[in-house]
Structures are given as structure tokens and as C-alpha cells.
Design a protein around this motif. Structure first.
Motif, PDB file in Angstrom:
ATOM      1  N   HIS A   1     -12.088  11.329  -5.626  1.00  0.00           N
ATOM      2  CA  HIS A   1     -12.363  10.818  -6.974  1.00  0.00           C
ATOM      3  C   HIS A   1     -13.161  11.840  -7.791  1.00  0.00           C
ATOM      4  CE1 HIS A   1     -10.740   6.803  -6.516  1.00  0.00           C
ATOM      5  NE2 HIS A   1     -11.435   6.598  -5.424  1.00  0.00           N
TER       6      HIS A   1
ATOM      7  N   VAL B   1       0.817  -1.220   0.000  1.00  0.00           N
ATOM      8  CA  VAL B   1       0.000   0.000   0.000  1.00  0.00           C
ATOM      9  C   VAL B   1       0.852   1.273   0.000  1.00  0.00           C
ATOM     10  CG1 VAL B   1      -2.062  -1.041   0.999  1.00  0.00           C
ATOM     11  CG2 VAL B   1      -0.327  -0.081   2.522  1.00  0.00           C
TER      12      VAL B   1
ATOM     13  N   ASN C   1      -9.097   2.931  -7.336  1.00  0.00           N
ATOM     14  CA  ASN C   1      -9.518   2.226  -6.128  1.00  0.00           C
ATOM     15  C   ASN C   1      -8.450   1.226  -5.724  1.00  0.00           C
ATOM     16  OD1 ASN C   1     -12.587   2.432  -7.677  1.00  0.00           O
ATOM     17  ND2 ASN C   1     -12.317   3.211  -5.612  1.00  0.00           N
ATOM     18  N   GLY C   2      -8.141   1.222  -4.436  1.00  0.00           N
ATOM     19  CA  GLY C   2      -7.161   0.265  -3.918  1.00  0.00           C
ATOM     20  C   GLY C   2      -5.721   0.687  -4.130  1.00  0.00           C
ATOM     21  N   ALA C   3      -5.498   1.921  -4.582  1.00  0.00           N
ATOM     22  CA  ALA C   3      -4.126   2.393  -4.864  1.00  0.00           C
ATOM     23  C   ALA C   3      -3.305   2.592  -3.592  1.00  0.00           C
ATOM     24  CB  ALA C   3      -4.181   3.694  -5.648  1.00  0.00           C
ATOM     25  N   GLY C   4      -3.998   2.737  -2.460  1.00  0.00           N
ATOM     26  CA  GLY C   4      -3.276   2.944  -1.201  1.00  0.00           C
ATOM     27  C   GLY C   4      -3.444   4.350  -0.643  1.00  0.00           C
ATOM     28  N   LYS C   5      -4.441   5.083  -1.128  1.00  0.00           N
ATOM     29  CA  LYS C   5      -4.605   6.482  -0.710  1.00  0.00           C
ATOM     30  C   LYS C   5      -5.013   6.583   0.766  1.00  0.00           C
ATOM     31  CE  LYS C   5      -7.724   7.195  -3.902  1.00  0.00           C
ATOM     32  NZ  LYS C   5      -7.788   5.780  -4.395  1.00  0.00           N
ATOM     33  N   THR C   6      -6.056   5.833   1.142  1.00  0.00           N
ATOM     34  CA  THR C   6      -6.490   5.882   2.542  1.00  0.00           C
ATOM     35  C   THR C   6      -5.401   5.320   3.455  1.00  0.00           C
ATOM     36  OG1 THR C   6      -8.822   5.786   1.962  1.00  0.00           O
ATOM     37  CG2 THR C   6      -8.253   5.064   4.181  1.00  0.00           C
ATOM     38  N   SER C   7      -4.716   4.277   2.990  1.00  0.00           N
ATOM     39  CA  SER C   7      -3.612   3.718   3.797  1.00  0.00           C
ATOM     40  C   SER C   7      -2.547   4.786   4.028  1.00  0.00           C
ATOM     41  CB  SER C   7      -2.996   2.506   3.092  1.00  0.00           C
ATOM     42  OG  SER C   7      -3.958   1.509   2.916  1.00  0.00           O
TER      43      SER C   7
HETATM   44  N1  LIG Z   1      -5.648  -3.527   7.245  1.00  0.00           N
HETATM   45  C1  LIG Z   1      -5.554  -4.076   6.026  1.00  0.00           C
HETATM   46  N2  LIG Z   1      -5.269  -5.377   5.855  1.00  0.00           N
HETATM   47  C2  LIG Z   1      -5.157  -5.923   4.620  1.00  0.00           C
HETATM   48  N3  LIG Z   1      -5.330  -5.241   3.471  1.00  0.00           N
HETATM   49  C3  LIG Z   1      -5.633  -3.932   3.577  1.00  0.00           C
HETATM   50  C4  LIG Z   1      -5.770  -3.270   4.848  1.00  0.00           C
HETATM   51  N4  LIG Z   1      -6.053  -1.971   4.622  1.00  0.00           N
HETATM   52  C5  LIG Z   1      -6.103  -1.820   3.290  1.00  0.00           C
HETATM   53  N5  LIG Z   1      -5.856  -2.991   2.659  1.00  0.00           N
HETATM   54  C6  LIG Z   1      -5.805  -3.215   1.219  1.00  0.00           C
HETATM   55  O1  LIG Z   1      -4.851  -2.306   0.713  1.00  0.00           O
HETATM   56  C7  LIG Z   1      -5.249  -1.815  -0.564  1.00  0.00           C
HETATM   57  C8  LIG Z   1      -5.265  -0.319  -0.547  1.00  0.00           C
HETATM   58  O2  LIG Z   1      -6.377   0.114   0.248  1.00  0.00           O
HETATM   59  P1  LIG Z   1      -6.713   1.656   0.453  1.00  0.00           P
HETATM   60  O3  LIG Z   1      -8.004   1.731   1.209  1.00  0.00           O
HETATM   61  O4  LIG Z   1      -5.553   2.339   1.025  1.00  0.00           O
HETATM   62  O5  LIG Z   1      -6.927   2.125  -1.052  1.00  0.00           O
HETATM   63  P2  LIG Z   1      -7.555   3.480  -1.625  1.00  0.00           P
HETATM   64  O6  LIG Z   1      -6.621   3.973  -2.669  1.00  0.00           O
HETATM   65  O7  LIG Z   1      -7.898   4.404  -0.524  1.00  0.00           O
HETATM   66  O8  LIG Z   1      -8.887   2.943  -2.320  1.00  0.00           O
HETATM   67  P3  LIG Z   1     -10.324   3.662  -2.556  1.00  0.00           P
HETATM   68  O9  LIG Z   1     -10.124   4.723  -3.579  1.00  0.00           O
HETATM   69  O10 LIG Z   1     -11.172   2.529  -3.062  1.00  0.00           O
HETATM   70  O11 LIG Z   1     -10.782   4.177  -1.223  1.00  0.00           O
HETATM   71  C9  LIG Z   1      -6.595  -2.465  -0.871  1.00  0.00           C
HETATM   72  O12 LIG Z   1      -6.374  -3.609  -1.676  1.00  0.00           O
HETATM   73  C10 LIG Z   1      -7.106  -2.858   0.498  1.00  0.00           C
HETATM   74  O13 LIG Z   1      -7.978  -3.957   0.437  1.00  0.00           O
END
Ligand SMILES: Nc1ncnc2c1ncn2[C@@H]1O[C@H](COP(=O)(O)OP(=O)(O)OP(=O)(O)O)[C@@H](O)[C@H]1O
Length: 242
Positions: free
Chosen positions: A196, A19, A39-45
């Protein structure tokens, strides 16, 4: 000299899912940085890593000259970092004002009349003052988004991090929220905004960063970034060779 927020070589994986992949970027004081990515790029992480609800495998976060990498989430909040959540998470059975007060007292460290006065100011700024005494659970989606903003602002942040706050709103609602965010930015709060709804983001930010698979793939002036073929291919699904 380090920037207001300096993210250096941040790495985080969940098993095979990466992430944050050697993520490096900086935000200057007073800047509004927009963050795009699929989606899933790692932004919220990335927000979780910066605010301390997730610990990094390696790398560092420097805020206003202090290395906060080992700080708890609460200590980072007291240092001036605050964020809103993608899915609004108010205390539904409490009033809007009570929700604001919890943020101001528990996270912002204020008490008594100082906390009350601050909450009133913030609720005025976020246009919720006329709904201060209703239950948070009865707010519309725009109201709940405004309450997310309120709760983040009640901690007196110097860096405000917004996670998809415009998602799900109508055009009119989005415009009104964008105006509030512009006003907050104009009052001197530095902003990082994951979104988004690109037109909302472009109305506020002065710099854009695009991430994919936890890696920064582009960063720069918003229009230039939006026009770059790599970003169009990765973010908008348009083949760069077409
Ligand atoms: N605690 C965790 N354990 C395992 N996988 C995780 C965890 N948190 C996030 N992920 C995975 O990490 C990846 C990135 O998640 P994240 O929420 O950071 O993406 P995002 O860019 O914010 O997506 P979106 O635009 O859909 O909100 C996703 O595949 C998610 O399922």
C-alpha cells in the motif's frame, strides 16, 4: 513459451466472497511486479494461492515451466517460491540466527555448514548480522520486517513474494528497506510485491498490476497505471468523471 510464473484463470471463492476471479497474469524472470488494490481485494489470497497455502477452485499456476497447481506449499517452496507475511511471524523466543536457520534447513532443504554460511550471507544482505544473536521478539518493527525478508531469502528463492513489508515503517526505515529490496532484485531474484506504500513500490518495480474483487483491473508500466482514471477511481477513491 511460458513466462517464469504464469497464473492462468485462477478462481477462488469463500462462499459469496470471490478472492480470485479468473485471474491471469505472468511474471518474467528478473522482473519486479508490484501489486496494488484496495483492502480486501484478494491480494494476500493471491499469494496464498500461488504459494499453495490455499487451494484454487480452478485455474493453474505454472512456475518455471512446471505446473505446480497440485504441489503442496512445502514442495512449492523447494521449487523456489518464497514469501514474507504481512504480519511478521518470527519464533520470538529464538534468536535471529536460529530463525534464519529454521528457514534454511526446514524450508530450504540445506544442512550443516552450507545452511550456516547461507544464513550469514543473507543476514549480511538484510542488515541483521549484527543482531544475529538477539531474541527475535526483541527486534523493532523494522527489524522484524527485515527478519521476514531474511527468512524468505534463507530458502534460496528464485521468486520472492513480499506482502506489505513496508507497512507501518517511518519514512527513513522505509527508505532503508527499499534499498535492501533493490539490492536483492539486482542480485537476480524475481519479485512480486504487494504494497500500500505506493512510493516504496514505485522505487523498485518495473510493472504494476491492480486487482479489485479478485479481478485484474489494470497491468502495465507503473507510471501509466498510476495515471489511469480507472485505477485512480478504484484504488485512490478519485472519481474518474471529476
Ligand atoms: N480463509 C478465508 N475465509 C473466508 N474469507 C476469507 C478468507 N481469507 C480471506 N478472506 C476474505 O477474502 C477477502 C480478501 O482477503 P485478502 O486478505 O486476500 O485481501 P487483501 O487484498 O490482501 O487485503 P489487505 O490489503 O487488507 O491485506 C477479504 O474479504 C477477507 O476477509
Amino acid at each position: 513459451m511460458t513466462a517464469f510464473l504464469q497464473v492462468d484463470n485462477l478462481c477462488k471463492s469463500f462462499g459469496a466472497i470471490t478472492v480470485a476471479d479468473d485471474l491471469c497474469f505472468a511474471v518474467e524472470k528478473g522482473q519486479a511486479l508490484g501489486v496494488l488494490g484496495p483492502n480486501g481485494a484478494g491480494k494476500t489470497s493471491m499469494f496464498n494461492l500461488i504459494t499453495g497455502t490455499l487451494s484454487a477452485n480452478s485455474g493453474s499456476v505454472i512456475f518455471d515451466g512446471t505446473n505446480i497447481t497440485k504441489y503442496s506449499a512445502a514442495k512449492r517452496c523447494r521449487a523456489g517460491l518464497s514469501r514474507s507475511f504481512q504480519v511478521p511471524q518470527p519464533f520470538s523466543g529464538m534468536t535471529v540466527f536460529e530463525n534464519a536457520m529454521i528457514a534454511a534447513t526446514q524450508a530450504g532443504g540445506m544442512s550443516g555448514s552450507e545452511a550456516e554460511a547461507h544464513c550469514i550471507n543473507v543476514l549480511e544482505q538484510t542488515e541483521l548480522l549484527d543482531r544475529a544473536n538477539i531474541q527475535a521478539g526483541s527486534l523493532t518493527l523494522l527489524g522484524r520486517k527485515r527478519l521476514e525478508l531474511t527468512r524468505a531469502l534463507c530458502t534460496k528463492p528464485r521468486l520472492l513474494m513480499l506482502d506489505e513489508i513496508a507497512g507501518g515503517l517511518t519514512e527513513g526505515e522505509c527508505r532503508s528497506l527499499v534499498q535492501s529490496i533493490k539490492n536483492i532484485h539486482a542480485s537476480g531474484v524475481t519479485i512480486i510485491w504487494i504494497e500500500h506504500v505506493v512510493h516504496a513500490l514505485l522505487a523498485v518495480v518495473d510493472k504494476l498490476m491492480v486487482i479489485d474483487f479478485g479481478r485484474k483491473i489494470a497491468e502495465g508500466p507503473p507510471r501509466q497505471i498510476m495515471e489511469s482514471p480507472e485505477v485512480q477511481e478504484i484504488y485512490l477513491g478519485i472519481d474518474a468523471d471529476e
